[in-house]
Motif scaffolding. Structure first.
Motif, PDB file in Angstrom:
ATOM      1  N   ILE A 113      67.501  72.039   2.445  1.00 43.74           N
ATOM      2  CA  ILE A 113      68.857  71.374   2.593  1.00 43.74           C
ATOM      3  C   ILE A 113      69.461  70.293   1.698  1.00 43.74           C
ATOM      4  O   ILE A 113      70.141  71.083   0.508  1.00 43.74           O
ATOM      5  CB  ILE A 113      68.928  70.955   3.788  1.00 43.74           C
ATOM      6  N   THR A 114      68.705  69.402   1.698  1.00 38.24           N
ATOM      7  CA  THR A 114      68.853  68.710   0.886  1.00 38.24           C
ATOM      8  C   THR A 114      68.937  68.258  -0.636  1.00 38.24           C
ATOM      9  O   THR A 114      69.243  68.003  -1.638  1.00 38.24           O
ATOM     10  CB  THR A 114      68.308  66.654   0.921  1.00 38.24           C
ATOM     11  N   GLY A 115      67.757  69.316  -1.333  1.00 38.13           N
ATOM     12  CA  GLY A 115      67.943  69.941  -2.562  1.00 38.13           C
ATOM     13  C   GLY A 115      69.137  70.978  -3.333  1.00 38.13           C
ATOM     14  O   GLY A 115      69.025  71.169  -4.292  1.00 38.13           O
ATOM     15  N   VAL A 116      69.801  71.720  -2.107  1.00 39.18           N
ATOM     16  CA  VAL A 116      70.668  72.833  -2.869  1.00 39.18           C
ATOM     17  C   VAL A 116      72.074  71.713  -2.879  1.00 39.18           C
ATOM     18  O   VAL A 116      72.174  72.709  -4.909  1.00 39.18           O
ATOM     19  CB  VAL A 116      71.290  73.173  -1.591  1.00 39.18           C
ATOM     20  N   ALA A 117      72.293  70.762  -3.054  1.00 37.79           N
ATOM     21  CA  ALA A 117      73.721  70.122  -3.603  1.00 37.79           C
ATOM     22  C   ALA A 117      73.662  69.870  -4.567  1.00 37.79           C
ATOM     23  O   ALA A 117      72.341  69.247  -4.890  1.00 37.79           O
ATOM     24  CB  ALA A 117      73.867  69.368  -2.832  1.00 37.79           C
ATOM     25  N   GLY A 118      74.033  70.420  -5.851  1.00 36.99           N
ATOM     26  CA  GLY A 118      74.125  69.923  -6.909  1.00 36.99           C
ATOM     27  C   GLY A 118      73.578  71.286  -7.787  1.00 36.99           C
ATOM     28  O   GLY A 118      73.373  71.268  -9.266  1.00 36.99           O
ATOM     29  N   THR A 119      72.860  71.658  -6.803  1.00 34.30           N
ATOM     30  CA  THR A 119      72.292  73.463  -8.150  1.00 34.30           C
ATOM     31  C   THR A 119      73.192  74.203  -9.059  1.00 34.30           C
ATOM     32  O   THR A 119      74.585  73.941  -8.237  1.00 34.30           O
ATOM     33  CB  THR A 119      71.350  74.063  -6.854  1.00 34.30           C
ATOM     34  N   VAL A 120      73.006  74.933  -9.888  1.00 36.03           N
ATOM     35  CA  VAL A 120      73.793  75.669 -10.036  1.00 36.03           C
ATOM     36  C   VAL A 120      74.191  77.081 -10.047  1.00 36.03           C
ATOM     37  O   VAL A 120      72.729  77.813  -9.790  1.00 36.03           O
ATOM     38  CB  VAL A 120      73.910  76.130 -11.770  1.00 36.03           C
ATOM     39  N   CYS A 121      74.282  77.474  -9.446  1.00 39.73           N
ATOM     40  CA  CYS A 121      74.922  79.189  -8.953  1.00 39.73           C
ATOM     41  C   CYS A 121      73.715  80.222 -10.200  1.00 39.73           C
ATOM     42  O   CYS A 121      74.649  80.041 -11.399  1.00 39.73           O
ATOM     43  CB  CYS A 121      75.587  79.631  -8.304  1.00 39.73           C
ATOM     44  N   ALA A 122      72.790  81.208  -9.498  1.00 39.88           N
ATOM     45  CA  ALA A 122      71.996  81.139 -10.919  1.00 39.88           C
ATOM     46  C   ALA A 122      73.379  82.838 -11.308  1.00 39.88           C
ATOM     47  O   ALA A 122      73.020  83.696 -12.299  1.00 39.88           O
ATOM     48  CB  ALA A 122      70.899  81.750  -9.862  1.00 39.88           C
ATOM     49  N   CYS A 159      76.744  83.420 -11.031  1.00 32.77           N
ATOM     50  CA  CYS A 159      77.748  82.773 -11.499  1.00 32.77           C
ATOM     51  C   CYS A 159      78.357  81.483 -12.698  1.00 32.77           C
ATOM     52  O   CYS A 159      79.176  81.231 -13.386  1.00 32.77           O
ATOM     53  CB  CYS A 159      79.285  83.390 -11.116  1.00 32.77           C
ATOM     54  N   SER A 160      76.965  80.901 -12.745  1.00 30.00           N
ATOM     55  CA  SER A 160      77.185  79.099 -12.988  1.00 30.00           C
ATOM     56  C   SER A 160      78.076  78.282 -12.478  1.00 30.00           C
ATOM     57  O   SER A 160      78.237  77.355 -12.772  1.00 30.00           O
ATOM     58  CB  SER A 160      77.213  79.433 -14.415  1.00 30.00           C
ATOM     59  N   THR A 161      78.769  78.827 -11.473  1.00 31.66           N
ATOM     60  CA  THR A 161      79.345  77.432 -10.898  1.00 31.66           C
ATOM     61  C   THR A 161      78.325  76.636  -9.648  1.00 31.66           C
ATOM     62  O   THR A 161      77.544  76.591  -9.760  1.00 31.66           O
ATOM     63  CB  THR A 161      79.844  77.905 -10.213  1.00 31.66           C
ATOM     64  N   ARG A 162      78.751  75.317 -10.224  1.00 30.78           N
ATOM     65  CA  ARG A 162      78.189  73.994  -9.628  1.00 30.78           C
ATOM     66  C   ARG A 162      78.215  74.006  -7.644  1.00 30.78           C
ATOM     67  O   ARG A 162      79.209  74.037  -7.796  1.00 30.78           O
ATOM     68  CB  ARG A 162      78.193  72.368 -10.627  1.00 30.78           C
ATOM     69  N   THR A 163      77.501  73.678  -7.202  1.00 30.12           N
ATOM     70  CA  THR A 163      77.690  73.397  -6.145  1.00 30.12           C
ATOM     71  C   THR A 163      78.005  72.288  -5.363  1.00 30.12           C
ATOM     72  O   THR A 163      76.900  71.064  -5.381  1.00 30.12           O
ATOM     73  CB  THR A 163      76.131  74.607  -4.993  1.00 30.12           C
ATOM     74  N   GLU A 164      79.044  72.427  -4.731  1.00 26.90           N
ATOM     75  CA  GLU A 164      79.126  70.771  -4.253  1.00 26.90           C
ATOM     76  C   GLU A 164      79.483  71.091  -2.621  1.00 26.90           C
ATOM     77  O   GLU A 164      78.470  70.075  -2.511  1.00 26.90           O
ATOM     78  CB  GLU A 164      80.731  70.382  -4.654  1.00 26.90           C
ATOM     79  N   THR A 165      79.825  72.036  -2.067  1.00 23.93           N
ATOM     80  CA  THR A 165      79.443  71.885  -0.753  1.00 23.93           C
ATOM     81  C   THR A 165      79.143  74.103  -0.294  1.00 23.93           C
ATOM     82  O   THR A 165      79.368  74.936  -0.558  1.00 23.93           O
ATOM     83  CB  THR A 165      80.983  72.255   0.108  1.00 23.93           C
ATOM     84  N   PHE A 166      78.337  73.863   0.997  1.00 25.38           N
ATOM     85  CA  PHE A 166      77.379  75.184   1.217  1.00 25.38           C
ATOM     86  C   PHE A 166      77.329  75.003   2.582  1.00 25.38           C
ATOM     87  O   PHE A 166      77.521  74.226   3.553  1.00 25.38           O
ATOM     88  CB  PHE A 166      76.027  75.110   0.163  1.00 25.38           C
ATOM     89  N   GLU A 167      77.105  76.487   2.891  1.00 27.93           N
ATOM     90  CA  GLU A 167      75.811  76.230   4.262  1.00 27.93           C
ATOM     91  C   GLU A 167      74.942  76.749   4.125  1.00 27.93           C
ATOM     92  O   GLU A 167      74.810  77.820   3.718  1.00 27.93           O
ATOM     93  CB  GLU A 167      76.908  76.914   5.548  1.00 27.93           C
ATOM     94  N   VAL A 168      73.861  76.953   5.708  1.00 29.32           N
ATOM     95  CA  VAL A 168      72.916  77.433   5.650  1.00 29.32           C
ATOM     96  C   VAL A 168      73.063  79.113   5.980  1.00 29.32           C
ATOM     97  O   VAL A 168      74.138  78.602   7.449  1.00 29.32           O
ATOM     98  CB  VAL A 168      71.903  76.565   6.183  1.00 29.32           C
ATOM     99  N   VAL A 169      72.190  79.788   5.873  1.00 30.19           N
ATOM    100  CA  VAL A 169      72.523  81.873   6.550  1.00 30.19           C
ATOM    101  C   VAL A 169      71.164  81.851   7.164  1.00 30.19           C
ATOM    102  O   VAL A 169      70.494  81.254   5.344  1.00 30.19           O
ATOM    103  CB  VAL A 169      73.601  82.231   5.266  1.00 30.19           C
ATOM    104  N   ILE A 170      70.991  81.639   7.880  1.00 30.56           N
ATOM    105  CA  ILE A 170      69.317  82.467   8.644  1.00 30.56           C
ATOM    106  C   ILE A 170      69.819  83.977   9.183  1.00 30.56           C
ATOM    107  O   ILE A 170      70.762  84.452   9.870  1.00 30.56           O
ATOM    108  CB  ILE A 170      68.903  81.550   9.730  1.00 30.56           C
ATOM    109  N   ASP A 171      68.727  84.728   9.017  1.00 26.55           N
ATOM    110  CA  ASP A 171      68.714  86.259   9.688  1.00 26.55           C
ATOM    111  C   ASP A 171      68.250  86.082  10.320  1.00 26.55           C
ATOM    112  O   ASP A 171      68.229  85.236  11.782  1.00 26.55           O
ATOM    113  CB  ASP A 171      67.208  86.408   9.068  1.00 26.55           C
ATOM    114  N   ARG A 172      69.746  87.107  11.552  1.00 22.14           N
ATOM    115  CA  ARG A 172      69.758  86.461  12.406  1.00 22.14           C
ATOM    116  C   ARG A 172      67.984  86.857  14.036  1.00 22.14           C
ATOM    117  O   ARG A 172      68.269  85.783  14.917  1.00 22.14           O
ATOM    118  CB  ARG A 172      70.975  87.639  13.602  1.00 22.14           C
ATOM    119  N   GLN A 173      67.282  88.163  13.904  1.00 24.61           N
ATOM    120  CA  GLN A 173      66.638  88.293  14.115  1.00 24.61           C
ATOM    121  C   GLN A 173      65.060  86.786  14.253  1.00 24.61           C
ATOM    122  O   GLN A 173      65.309  86.001  15.259  1.00 24.61           O
ATOM    123  CB  GLN A 173      66.390  89.431  13.751  1.00 24.61           C
ATOM    124  N   GLU A 174      65.562  86.002  12.372  1.00 19.33           N
ATOM    125  CA  GLU A 174      63.984  84.820  12.872  1.00 19.33           C
ATOM    126  C   GLU A 174      65.102  84.117  13.816  1.00 19.33           C
ATOM    127  O   GLU A 174      64.198  83.016  14.081  1.00 19.33           O
ATOM    128  CB  GLU A 174      64.036  84.594  11.377  1.00 19.33           C
TER     129      GLU A 174
END
Length: 346
Positions: free
Chosen positions: A29-38, A40-55
């Motif tokens: 989680i701490t490593g996601v902010a600031g990454t570049v989208c593979a 569309c190349s948009t820089r990530t400022e805000t995001f949410e974590v998604v998890i498989d429902r069964q997991e």
């Protein structure tokens, strides 16, 4: 557990990782902010974590290996050095191999991110859009809902409906009508009915009465929804404005017969007016009595004024007076003034 990170900046999944415990999850989680989208190349400022429902359910029921040390398999050990880290390449052939594997891994990673995006984008964009709209953040809501509307998923129709609401709030009835028309093709009866009602209102406001009549009639058969009653009432009003009294009466009777607390009292009020025009005071009084008892606010005040006139006509002044006093509270200044004048003249 597979963790995915969905950017609120581009609504693509920008990272994913299989994590096995709290420390790995926190690191991801701490490593996601600031990454570049593979994608569309948009820089990530805000995001949410998604998890498989069964997991997620497995984690809740403690059926997995979360926060439990799991050593690497025996076959994996030969690829690591004594410290447990991957052994470094030592030759040009190894470097070439590593380069090829890196490119293949990047392509595979992008494919996985695209697949994850396809699975979660519509839901996430809709949720972000609804939250922003409720918070009064119109621009952010429109941006997120536009993403959802372009997905072609079932959620896109709901997004189109909300985009219609946003357009109406900003006074753009033409865009609102286009968005509501998109939403009207929804397989959800409630979304379809609501969209057709709003579409009818937009077309009515822009002067397209034929289009509004078409939308209102379609709404009346769209399915179980409070929108059916409102569309019948609005249809009656449009038809009456065009001089189609027979059609207006039929529409008002439909709305009246539904006994919907929102539309039926209004329809009864207008239906009584049509009966009055024909001299059918008994039928008119019955409609107004229903509107008075079932309606509230302005509908109740207008019904009271009509009932006062009906009782005055029958020379029952005591009953007429009571209803005139109620009608004096109407927000319609003309009605309130006429009620006061009727009392003053006695």
């Amino acid at each position: 557990m597979l963790y995915g990170a969905l950017s609120h900046d581009c609504f693509h999944c920008v990272d994913y990782r299989y994590v096995h415990g709290s420390a790995e999850a926190r690191e991801f989680i701490t490593g996601v902010a600031g990454t570049v989208c593979a994608i569309c190349s948009t820089r990530t400022e805000t995001f949410e974590v998604v998890i498989d429902r069964q997991e997620y359910e497995d984690w809740r029921e403690d059926r997995g290996t979360w926060d439990k040390a799991v050593p690497p398999g025996a076959g994996f050990a030969r690829f690591t050095d004594a410290t447990g880290s991957p052994a470094p390449g030592t030759s040009p052939a190894a470097e070439a191999l590593r380069g090829g594997l890196t490119r293949a891994a990047a392509a595979k990673r992008r494919a996985v991110l695209e697949e994850l995006t396809e699975r979660v984008q519509a839901d996430a964009a809709l949720a972000v859009g609804v939250k922003a709209w409720q918070a009064g953040q119109t621009g952010e809501a429109r941006r997120a809902l536009e993403v959802c509307a372009r997905t072609g998923k079932p959620q896109a129709k709901r997004a189109a409906f909300l985009l219609g609401d946003i357009a109406r709030k900003t006074g753009d009835e033409e865009t609102a009508a286009r968005r509501y028309a998109e939403a009207a093709s929804s397989g959800d009866p409630d979304v379809r009915a609501s969209a057709l009602l709003m579409l009818g209102e937009c077309r009515e406001l822009t002067g397209d009465l034929d289009g509004s009549i078409e939308a209102y009639r379609a709404c009346m058969t769209a399915g179980p929804s409070v929108s059916r009653g409102l569309s019948a009432f609005r249809l009656g009003t449009v038809l009456k404005s065009r001089g189609d009294i027979t059609g207006a009466r039929s529409a008002y009777e439909t709305a009246y017969g539904l006994r919907d607390p929102l539309s039926s009292p209004q329809a009864a009020l207008n239906l009584g007016g049509l009966d009055e025009d024909l001299g059918r005071w008994g039928e008119a009084t019955g409609c107004w009595e229903y509107a008075f008892s079932a309606g509230d606010g302005e509908v109740r005040a207008l019904a009271a004024f009509n009932l006062a006139r009906a009782w005055e006509r029958r020379r029952r002044w005591r009953k007429a007076r009571r209803f005139y006093e109620i009608a004096m509270g109407a927000t319609d200044r003309d009605i309130a003034a006429r009620a006061r004048a009727a009392l003053d003249n006695r």
